[in-house]
Each structure stands twice: as structure tokens, then as C-alpha cells.
Motif scaffolding. Structure first.
Motif, PDB file in Angstrom:
ATOM      1  N   ALA A   1       3.996 -13.544 -10.701  1.00 26.22           N
ATOM      2  CA  ALA A   1       3.327 -14.834 -10.523  1.00 26.22           C
ATOM      3  C   ALA A   1       3.638 -15.706 -11.733  1.00 26.22           C
ATOM      4  O   ALA A   1       3.424 -15.286 -12.875  1.00 26.22           O
ATOM      5  N   ILE A   2       4.162 -16.899 -11.469  1.00 29.29           N
ATOM      6  CA  ILE A   2       4.450 -17.872 -12.524  1.00 29.29           C
ATOM      7  C   ILE A   2       3.795 -19.176 -12.110  1.00 29.29           C
ATOM      8  O   ILE A   2       4.060 -19.696 -11.021  1.00 29.29           O
ATOM      9  N   GLU A   3       2.934 -19.698 -12.965  1.00 33.38           N
ATOM     10  CA  GLU A   3       2.158 -20.883 -12.621  1.00 33.38           C
ATOM     11  C   GLU A   3       2.031 -21.794 -13.831  1.00 33.38           C
ATOM     12  O   GLU A   3       2.079 -21.340 -14.976  1.00 33.38           O
ATOM     13  N   ASP A   4       1.854 -23.074 -13.552  1.00 30.47           N
ATOM     14  CA  ASP A   4       1.408 -23.964 -14.609  1.00 30.47           C
ATOM     15  C   ASP A   4      -0.029 -23.589 -14.951  1.00 30.47           C
ATOM     16  O   ASP A   4      -0.775 -23.093 -14.102  1.00 30.47           O
ATOM     17  N   VAL A   5      -0.431 -23.810 -16.193  1.00 31.67           N
ATOM     18  CA  VAL A   5      -1.767 -23.400 -16.606  1.00 31.67           C
ATOM     19  C   VAL A   5      -2.852 -24.135 -15.828  1.00 31.67           C
ATOM     20  O   VAL A   5      -3.999 -23.671 -15.734  1.00 31.67           O
ATOM     21  N   SER A   6      -2.501 -25.262 -15.214  1.00 38.33           N
ATOM     22  CA  SER A   6      -3.468 -25.983 -14.386  1.00 38.33           C
ATOM     23  C   SER A   6      -3.672 -25.312 -13.037  1.00 38.33           C
ATOM     24  O   SER A   6      -4.582 -25.667 -12.289  1.00 38.33           O
TER      25      SER A   6
ATOM     26  N   MET B   1       4.565 -21.991  -9.332  1.00 38.09           N
ATOM     27  CA  MET B   1       5.976 -22.244  -9.599  1.00 38.09           C
ATOM     28  C   MET B   1       6.867 -21.212  -8.920  1.00 38.09           C
ATOM     29  O   MET B   1       7.921 -21.538  -8.394  1.00 38.09           O
ATOM     30  N   TYR B   2       6.438 -19.946  -8.940  1.00 37.37           N
ATOM     31  CA  TYR B   2       7.221 -18.886  -8.314  1.00 37.37           C
ATOM     32  C   TYR B   2       6.316 -17.671  -8.154  1.00 37.37           C
ATOM     33  O   TYR B   2       5.497 -17.370  -9.025  1.00 37.37           O
TER      34      TYR B   2
END
Length: 457
Positions: free
Chosen positions: A57-62, A66-67
Motif C-alpha cells: 500500500a502506497i498512499e499520500d499521507v492525506s 497511489m498504488y
């Protein structure tokens, strides 16, 4: 890429696992995500073809995604379990909380009462246990007491399950499996002489070990001890107690969290874990601690779907359970802590790429040096890396890379996975500008907490 060359050289790529038959289907499920997807997708596919399961899991901190890949499936966490333990401690325990050890006197009885101080040992050449005994002896001398009818050891702050039943049985004498005691001493270790040399092993009875130290130490200081015993499970402490000495942990809570996460210290993690159980669930047990962690993190806003916890460090691994969480659950925790008013000590506790702890010599060259603040994790069959990527003051990414495999463990296989984790983060870094997720600027407090730090020695 480096990890592909390593992977090609490993015999492990030919090993079949339970996940291998699903590799094609898993890749087919990946949604198209532009340049980042084209960069990461082949990496994941190569790992799957090598018989490895990946939760990502890759996300913006908000919270903008993302992926992801199998992001909602629980994986064995290994030492990423410490993220949950330390986060719960950060939001639950007072910032000025310190473990303590106390001496009380009552009509010929000297009680030594422990509250889980895992630092009750020699630190940087200074013996805190000896300092405590000096204080006890001085307090007794001030009261003109030179003999103790009975020395009572009260370690009931924690239960008597010193090691978790699901810790590897063949590793219980190793340092990282040291017993968890309400009155710890010397990190649960004893020295065993073997000919002209000696080795350290975990003690089978931490209460007997600390009792022996206290009796010998008091006698050395001129205090006679007639007998010593441990407090009974249901024994009531005398109401006429007089506190004669109190020792506090030399480390503030933030220092304990940093040593636990950055250095991946199992001993500290397990004592923090049971402390949470004792303080907030009324039971200093593994089960009580797990419930206390869940309550604390649920209140902090983390989504705990599929999360199970057996111990504080991640060493326990049951056949059909254990310390497990999905990559999405880990990133939910990281996002919750990034905006929690008491999240600062947790954020500052992580290892830093090229700078500190277990990442001091990883990602230590190039622009990502000092930019990755994360928790590593490794037990047999599981490697994990989860944390924050600080691109600049305007962009922070949260990520969780969980890797499990059933095939026999080899050094080469471990290196393949470590290289995969690092190459994946490089791909995120290189393609971050091309990913438009409608992200929001990170909180200033988070950016400040994720400072690069000093270069590693």
C-alpha cells in the motif's frame, strides 16, 4: 535493476509455494496507474514468480491512494508489530511516564515492588540496579535498620507468562527472546561460563535471578537478609507500608519508543506491551496488552480490520494467526499517528535511511538518504518495511511493504526481498511528481518530526 540480477542468481526462484499459482491472477487484478504502475508492476510480478507473496500500500499521507497490491489481505508483520505497540504507548501513556521500582518497609519486611522497568540494568557503563541498592541501604541505615527478616519480591505488575507460548521454542535462550517480568533485571540475561569463556543466555526464572542479585547486594552493603520470597499471587500488601526509596527509569518515554523502533528492541517492546495491559486493562498479560493496544488505536482513529496481535515485538507466529495486519491497516495506523496530537514521539522514533537504527546502512546514498522514516521487520518467512517518505515540506508518502513466503529461508532470498523493498521506494521517489492523486500538504508538525537526522557513523 539490482534486485532482478540477484533474483536471477538465486535458486529460490524455482521454488513453488502456495501463492505461486495465483501470480498471474494477482497481476491481472492490478489497475492501471500510469507511470508509477508501469514502474512497480514488473517488480511485483518478478517477486510473485519467485514464490513470494506481497502486500503493498502506497498512499499520500492525506489518504489519497497511489498504488496497492493485495493491500487488504493480512500478512505476518514480524517487527512491524512494534509500530502498533509503540503507537498505543504514545497515545495512551503520559508523555512524562517512566517505569519505576520501589522499596517499602513494614515491621521487618522489605518489599521490592517492580513496575516493568526494562532499563533496570547497566546502561553506558552505569549500573542502575546497584544505584538503587545504594539508595535502599542508605534509607535503611538512616532508620538504623541493619537486618531484614524477609525480603519480599513483588513482580505482580505483570503475570508469570515470561515468554509467549508462540515464540520459537528453539530460540528461547536467545537475547531477543528474553523473559518479560514485572521486576526486570539485566535484560533477563545470565552469564554462563564455558571453559575460559562465557556466553549470555536468557534466564529461565527472572524472579529468582533478580532475587539473588538483591540478596547478595544488600548483604554486600551490610544489611543482613534472613530469607527472601516472592509475593503470592493474591497476597495483599501491608497497609502500613512506608516507602523508603523509589527509582525511576532514566529514559523518558520518547527515548524508550525510539530505542524500541529504531533499534527494533524486542525486550523494550514486550515490556511496553505488558505495561499497557497493566495500566489500561487491569492485566499485565499478553492478552490484556493486546486488548489495550486495540482500544487505544481504535480511539486514535486507526482502522484495525484484520489486525491480530499476540505479543509486543512480533516474534510470536502461530500456525493460523499470529501478529498479522494488511498493508492498508498499517498505512491507516501511520496516517492516524501523523495527525494525532500526541503522535510526535512515535513519528520521531523510527529508523532513518542512512542515518539511524536498522536503516542506518540502507538507502544511504543519493537523495533518499534521510528521507525514509520507517520500521523494518524480519522473522523467518516474513520481511516488512513500513513508514513515511518525506519528499519535501509539501509531500509525505506513507507506505507498507509486507512480504511473506513459505519456501525455505536462505540468505539470498532475504537479500532479494530487501533489494525489492529499496528499488520499489526508489521507483516511488522517481515517479512521485507524475502521480496526481489530489493530495493535500502534510501537517507542519509531521514535516518537522520527519527531519532527516544526522549521518550514521
Amino acid at each position: 535493476m539490482r534486485y532482478r540480477h540477484i533474483l536471477a542468481a538465486c535458486v529460490c526462484v524455482t521454488l513453488a509455494t502456495a501463492w505461486h499459482s495465483k501470480a498471474t491472477d494477482d497481476i491481472a487484478e492490478l489497475p492501471p496507474m500510469g507511470e508509477l504502475s508501469r514502474a512497480i508492476g514488473p517488480m511485483v510480478e518478478t517477486m510473485l514468480n519467485g514464490g513470494v507473496a506481497v502486500g503493498l500500500a502506497i498512499e499520500d499521507v492525506s489518504g489519497a491512494g497511489m498504488y496497492s497490491h493485495r493491500a487488504d489481505e493480512p500478512f505476518v508483520l514480524a517487527s512491524n508489530t512494534k509500530l502498533f505497540t509503540t503507537a498505543a504507548a504514545a497515545v495512551s501513556l503520559p508523555p512524562d511516564y517512566r517505569w519505576r521500582t520501589e522499596a517499602r518497609w513494614e515491621d521487618g519486611s522489605l518489599w521490592i515492588i517492580g513496575h516493568g522497568d526494562a532499563t533496570f540494568h547497566i546502561i553506558d557503563g552505569y549500573s542502575y540496579p546497584d544505584h538503587f541498592l545504594d539508595q535502599v541501604a542508605e534509607a535503611l541505615e538512616a532508620r538504623r535498620i541493619d537486618a531484614v527478616d524477609q525480603l519480599v519480591i513483588d513482580a505482580r505488575y505483570f503475570d508469570a507468562a515470561y515468554q509467549h507460548p508462540d515464540w520459537p521454542r528453539n530460540q528461547l535462550r536467545r537475547r531477543y527472546s528474553a523473559p518479560v517480568s514485572g521486576l526486570p533485571y539485566a535484560r533477563g540475561l545470565v552469564r554462563i561460563r564455558r571453559g575460559r569463556s562465557s556466553v549470555y543466555s536468557t534466564t529461565g526464572d527472572p524472579i529468582a535471578t533478580v532475587t539473588n542479585f538483591l540478596v547478595r547486594g544488600l548483604r554486600k552493603r551490610g544489611v543482613k537478609v534472613e530469607r527472601a520470597r516472592r509475593a503470592g499471587i493474591r497476597e495483599v500488601q501491608p497497609p502500613e507500608f512506608t516507602s523508603i526509596c523509589r527509582h525511576e527509569c532514566p529514559w523518558p518515554l520518547e527515548k524508550v519508543l525510539r530505542e524500541t523502533n529504531a533499534e527494533s528492541d524486542n525486550y523494550l517492546a514486550e515490556h511496553l506491551f505488558k505495561t499497557l495491559g497493566a495500566e489500561f486493562h487491569g492485566r499485565g498479560s499478553f492478552d490484556g496488552a493486546a486488548e489495550a493496544v486495540r482500544v487505544a488505536l481504535d480511539a486514535a482513529g486507526a482502522s484495525l480490520d484484520g489486525f491480530t496481535q499476540l505479543d509486543g515485538s512480533g516474534l510470536a507466529r502461530a500456525e493460523n494467526g499470529g501478529n498479522r495486519a494488511s498493508a492498508a491497516t498499517v498505512t491507516s495506523l501511520l496516517r492516524a499517528m501523523s495527525k494525532h496530537p500526541r503522535g510526535g514521539p512515535f513519528l520521531r522514533s523510527l529508523a532513518i535511511s542512512g542515518r539511524r537504527g536498522t536503516l542506518a546502512h540502507r538507502l544511504d546514498k543519493g537523495p533518499m538518504t534521510g528521507a525514509i522514516h520507517a520500521k523494518t521487520g524480519w522473522i523467518r518467512g516474513s520481511l516488512a518495511l513500513s513508514g513515511y517518505m518525506r519528499r519535501d515540506e509539501d509531500r509525505v508518502v506513507v507506505f507498507s511493504i509486507l512480504v511473506n513466503y513459505n519456501a525455505p529461508h536462505t540468505y539470498d532470498r532475504r537479500q532479494v526481498v530487501l533489494s525489492f523493498q529499496e528499488e520499489l521506494l526508489r521507483a516511488v521517489w522517481d515517479h512521485l511528481d507524475a502521480v496526481d492523486t489530489g493530495w493535500e500538504p502534510p501537517p507542519p508538525a509531521l514535516v518537522q518530526a520527519l527531519e532527516p537526522g544526522r549521518p550514521a557513523n
